[in-house]
Design an enzyme around this catalytic site. Structure first.
Site, short mmCIF file in Angstrom:
data_model
loop_
_atom_site.label_atom_id
_atom_site.label_comp_id
_atom_site.label_asym_id
_atom_site.label_seq_id
_atom_site.Cartn_x
_atom_site.Cartn_y
_atom_site.Cartn_z
N VAL A 48 0.84 -1.19 0.00
CA VAL A 48 0.00 0.00 0.00
C VAL A 48 0.87 1.25 0.00
O VAL A 48 1.91 1.28 0.68
CB VAL A 48 -0.89 0.03 1.27
CG1 VAL A 48 -1.71 1.29 1.35
CG2 VAL A 48 -1.77 -1.19 1.34
N CYS A 49 0.45 2.28 -0.74
CA CYS A 49 1.05 3.62 -0.64
C CYS A 49 -0.07 4.63 -0.88
O CYS A 49 -1.24 4.30 -0.78
CB CYS A 49 2.22 3.79 -1.61
SG CYS A 49 1.73 3.87 -3.34
N ARG A 50 0.28 5.85 -1.21
CA ARG A 50 -0.73 6.89 -1.40
C ARG A 50 -1.60 6.62 -2.62
O ARG A 50 -2.82 6.68 -2.56
CB ARG A 50 -0.07 8.27 -1.52
CG ARG A 50 -1.06 9.43 -1.54
CD ARG A 50 -0.35 10.76 -1.72
NE ARG A 50 0.23 10.87 -3.04
CZ ARG A 50 -0.42 11.29 -4.12
NH1 ARG A 50 -1.68 11.64 -4.04
NH2 ARG A 50 0.18 11.34 -5.29
#
Length: 106
Positions: free
Chosen positions: A68-70
């Protein structure tokens, strides 16, 4: 052809459903410390992208991991890197921008 096509994706909604069903998925958030402080998926393991290679020992090679990231760009790179090292991974499409579930504030 992008190697990203080899990385399986999972939607934020699917991740949320899995959490609500009590599945103990390994979720690795590769955002920076200040981003995670603003809100993260409960139960994540936080390893900023720049520290990933040095912290491989923290990642169980026998489990599948959701990255997960932005927006899903950095987590896509992280997923490609981990897959090249033999890890089983999925990238959360749309990243935290598309996350509608609960947030932990660190």
């Amino acid at each position: 052809m992008s190697t990203n096509t080899l990385i399986e994706e999972i939607t934020p909604t699917e991740v949320s459903h899995r959490i609500n069903e009590g599945k103990r998925d390994s979720i690795i958030d590769v955002r920076e410390h200040e981003e995670v402080a603003e809100g993260a998926i409960p139960g994540i393991h936080h390893i900023p992208l720049g520290e990933l290679e040095d912290r491989l020992g923290e990642i169980d090679q026998n489990k599948e991991h959701i990255l997960v990231c932005r927006s899903s760009a950095r987590s896509g790179r992280a997923a490609e890197f981990l897959k090249s090292k033999g890890y089983k991974v999925k990238n959360m499409a749309g990243g935290m921008l598309d996350w509608k579930g609960d947030l932990d504030r660190k």
